[in-house]
Design an enzyme around this catalytic site. Structure first.
Site, PDB file in Angstrom:
ATOM      1  N   HIS A   6      34.102  34.959  19.952  1.00 55.61           N
ATOM      2  CA  HIS A   6      34.384  34.301  18.486  1.00 55.61           C
ATOM      3  C   HIS A   6      32.728  33.811  17.428  1.00 55.61           C
ATOM      4  O   HIS A   6      33.555  34.215  16.706  1.00 55.61           O
ATOM      5  CB  HIS A   6      35.113  32.993  19.053  1.00 55.61           C
ATOM      6  N   ASP A  49      28.384  30.924  11.543  1.00 53.76           N
ATOM      7  CA  ASP A  49      29.276  31.012  12.351  1.00 53.76           C
ATOM      8  C   ASP A  49      30.089  32.307  13.025  1.00 53.76           C
ATOM      9  O   ASP A  49      30.079  33.294  11.656  1.00 53.76           O
ATOM     10  CB  ASP A  49      30.349  29.897  11.701  1.00 53.76           C
TER      11      ASP A  49
HETATM   12  P1  ADQ Z   1      35.203  27.179  16.115  1.00 55.76           P
HETATM   13  O1  ADQ Z   1      33.653  26.862  15.980  1.00 55.76           O
HETATM   14  O2  ADQ Z   1      35.788  25.340  16.382  1.00 55.76           O
HETATM   15  O3  ADQ Z   1      35.840  27.968  16.310  1.00 55.76           O
HETATM   16  P2  ADQ Z   1      36.526  27.072  13.188  1.00 55.76           P
HETATM   17  O4  ADQ Z   1      36.538  28.731  13.112  1.00 55.76           O
HETATM   18  O5  ADQ Z   1      35.717  26.835  11.894  1.00 55.76           O
HETATM   19  O6  ADQ Z   1      35.480  26.883  14.227  1.00 55.76           O
HETATM   20  O7  ADQ Z   1      37.576  26.475  13.558  1.00 55.76           O
HETATM   21  C1  ADQ Z   1      38.451  26.076  14.099  1.00 55.76           C
HETATM   22  C2  ADQ Z   1      39.807  25.435  14.784  1.00 55.76           C
HETATM   23  O8  ADQ Z   1      39.930  24.435  14.530  1.00 55.76           O
HETATM   24  C3  ADQ Z   1      40.102  25.291  13.059  1.00 55.76           C
HETATM   25  O9  ADQ Z   1      41.944  26.135  12.416  1.00 55.76           O
HETATM   26  C4  ADQ Z   1      40.246  23.788  11.836  1.00 55.76           C
HETATM   27  O10 ADQ Z   1      40.999  24.086  11.191  1.00 55.76           O
HETATM   28  C5  ADQ Z   1      39.505  23.930  13.410  1.00 55.76           C
HETATM   29  N1  ADQ Z   1      38.949  22.401  13.365  1.00 55.76           N
HETATM   30  C6  ADQ Z   1      38.458  22.208  12.685  1.00 55.76           C
HETATM   31  N2  ADQ Z   1      37.651  20.408  12.746  1.00 55.76           N
HETATM   32  C7  ADQ Z   1      38.690  20.055  12.672  1.00 55.76           C
HETATM   33  C8  ADQ Z   1      38.245  18.614  12.501  1.00 55.76           C
HETATM   34  N3  ADQ Z   1      37.405  17.971  12.171  1.00 55.76           N
HETATM   35  N4  ADQ Z   1      40.080  18.250  12.949  1.00 55.76           N
HETATM   36  C9  ADQ Z   1      40.738  19.159  13.392  1.00 55.76           C
HETATM   37  N5  ADQ Z   1      40.684  20.754  13.606  1.00 55.76           N
HETATM   38  C10 ADQ Z   1      39.780  21.102  13.742  1.00 55.76           C
HETATM   39  C11 ADQ Z   1      34.495  29.134  17.040  1.00 55.76           C
HETATM   40  C12 ADQ Z   1      33.675  30.000  16.403  1.00 55.76           C
HETATM   41  C13 ADQ Z   1      34.204  30.424  14.446  1.00 55.76           C
HETATM   42  C14 ADQ Z   1      35.988  31.375  14.879  1.00 55.76           C
HETATM   43  C15 ADQ Z   1      36.907  30.791  15.080  1.00 55.76           C
HETATM   44  C16 ADQ Z   1      37.594  31.267  16.025  1.00 55.76           C
HETATM   45  O11 ADQ Z   1      32.909  29.279  16.600  1.00 55.76           O
HETATM   46  O12 ADQ Z   1      33.195  31.042  14.473  1.00 55.76           O
HETATM   47  O13 ADQ Z   1      35.630  31.622  13.485  1.00 55.76           O
HETATM   48  O14 ADQ Z   1      35.539  30.233  16.790  1.00 55.76           O
HETATM   49  O15 ADQ Z   1      37.194  33.018  16.741  1.00 55.76           O
END
Ligand code: ADQ
Length: 454
Positions: free
Chosen positions: A155, A363
């Protein structure tokens, strides 16, 4: 049809859906729509080292989880996964805190998981393993005689071979990828870097299709960007727009434009530069003072890792500086909260926003960018500011693309977004929405499972 088995470090249990459910739970639910097994860590730390598998059933899916003991949690999760692999694969060599005992803990937990999972597998199961915590799991399963189709999806980004070379015993880790029939990465760039590292470090040359042929079999590397349930999220946003909370947010703005950022509180997300850029916006473009409010939701994350504690202190300080400098008795420019916000509410907040700020330094993909797009009202949409180093940028060129290392560039993009005419906003958003509504979570699951079945 073969049963699908999903394996991830954290298993999103059915009773946790809602506040906690993040991208993975939503992104993968399509893979299990006909039932299946989801296996992984429960999120619990136990006092004993021998932990049984616990199972719960919901909607045709069996959730099988295992606890970690404190030492495994420290070495496998806090140590190797989050203090070595996470910084390395986000291009932050200076933040790596490598310890040999952590590496041992990492392989040992993967062996434990493999032994427990092997007992659950049926001969026709298709096994899809997720993310950097579990890279060696496939090789450990093979060692136990498992012959099933095994797929792996990373991911987070992959790094160029010259950076990968910094990883102590990196060769062992890289070789572990070859146990999989399919290795999925988020973007073409990550796939290229992965194949190049395999070539440079292991001396294995991929063929034109990205296939790696070894004595033990053939592994294929594919780029398969993760998406969201865009229609579902859009419906959620339309509904949330009428919620009490969104109305409260809007009335607190008293007609001001809302700029929104939503991230885990993580150093890969580029938050300090984003705060600096907002301060510069108010400094360099005084016409925006009193006219915008920036809401940053940064859910606390991995608080056992010292870098995350330091980041939190830095952001507290920066937020205080900006508000201390620019606030008026009836206007707080930056609203900064470190509590997670329920997805339903987030959807409404995105829809209410004029500008979405997604400026990670690196990311894998970034699902917030896609959620922001899906949530917009196509008649009066907001503007997405997106880092060129988010995997999402490969496909979302009509966002305002910025270099997240340059706060002035983010400032300029914020100003441009705030004064952008409605027709241009509509035009850009129409292109972005077409992409997000096509490259969905469902397409992601379908493509990966098709590659794995091939
Ligand atoms: P993450 O680093 O967690 O994921 P991201 O893809 O932006 O990053 O977010 C994941 C989820 O968490 C989103 O659905 C978002 O809405 C939710 N989220 C984020 N911040 C939040 C907050 N403050 N409060 C509530 N909900 C929140 C990892 C990788 C990413 C990749 C994903 C999926 O780092 O690059 O896109 O996996 O593959």
């Amino acid at each position: 049809m073969a049963r699908v088995v999903i394996v991830s470090n954290r298993v999103p249990l059915p009773n946790e859906r809602g506040a906690r459910a993040g991208g993975l739970a939503v992104g993968l639910s399509d893979a299990l729509k006909d039932g299946g097994l989801w296996f992984g860590w429960s999120g619990e730390i136990s006092k004993t080292t021998h932990n049984p598998v616990r199972k719960v059933e919901a909607a045709g899916v069996t959730y099988a989880t295992i606890d970690l003991c404190q030492e495994d949690y420290d070495r496998f999760y806090v140590g190797y996964a989050n203090s070595t692999l996470w910084p390395l694969l986000h291009f932050r060599l200076g933040l790596i805190d490598f310890k040999r005992e952590d590496l041992e803990g990492y392989f040992s937990v993967n062996r434990t998981f493999a032994a427990a999972l092997a007992l659950e597998l049926q001969p026709d199961d298709v096994v899809w393993i997720h993310d950097y915590h579990l890279i060696p799991l496939g090789a450990e399963l093979r060692r136990l005689g498992v012959r099933n189709r095994l797929g792996f999806f990373l991911h987070i980004p992959f790094v160029p071979a010259s950076l990968f070379a910094a990883l102590p015993q990196g060769e062992t880790l890289l070789r572990a990828f070859l146990a999989y029939d399919v290795v999925g990465l988020q973007t073409e760039e990550h796939r290229r870097d992965f194949l190049d590292a395999v070539k440079q470090v292991l001396g294995i040359e991929p063929d034109a299709d990205g296939q790696l042929v070894t004595a033990s079999g053939i592994s294929r590397a594919i780029a398969n960007p993760i998406g969201i349930d865009a229609r579902g999220f859009a419906a959620m946003a339309t509904k949330a727009e009428r919620s009490v909370e969104t109305k409260r947010l809007l009335s607190s703005l008293v007609g001001r434009d809302l700029v929104i950022g939503v991230d885990r509180l993580d150093y890969s997300k580029g938050l300090p530069n984003r705060f600096t850029a907002f301060g510069k916006l108010l400094q360099n473009y005084p016409e925006h003072r009193q006219k915008v409010s920036y809401l940053q939701v940064a859910a606390r994350s991995r608080e056992d890792v010292s870098e995350y504690q330091a980041l939190r202190r830095e952001l507290d300080r920066k937020a205080g500086n900006i508000n201390g400098r620019f606030a008026e008795f009836d206007w707080v420019p930056l609203r900064y909260m470190t509590r997670p916000v329920n997805r339903n509410l987030l959807a409404g907040f995105y829809r209410a926003a004029r500008v979405g700020l997604v400026t990670p330094l690196r990311d894998g993909m970034n699902l917030v960018a896609k959620e922001f797009i899906a949530a917009q009202d196509h008649n009066d949409p907001g503007v997405l500011i997106l880092s060129r180093f988010a995997g999402a940028a490969e496909d979302l060129a009509e966002a305002l693309i910025v270099n997240p290392y340059d706060p002035d560039e983010i400032t300029e993009a914020m100003h441009q977004a705030l004064i952008m005419p409605q027709t241009e906003r509509q035009d850009r958003m129409a292109h972005l929405r077409a992409r997000v509504f096509t490259s969905t979570a469902e397409a992601y699951c379908r493509n990966f499972l098709a590659a794995l079945a091939a």
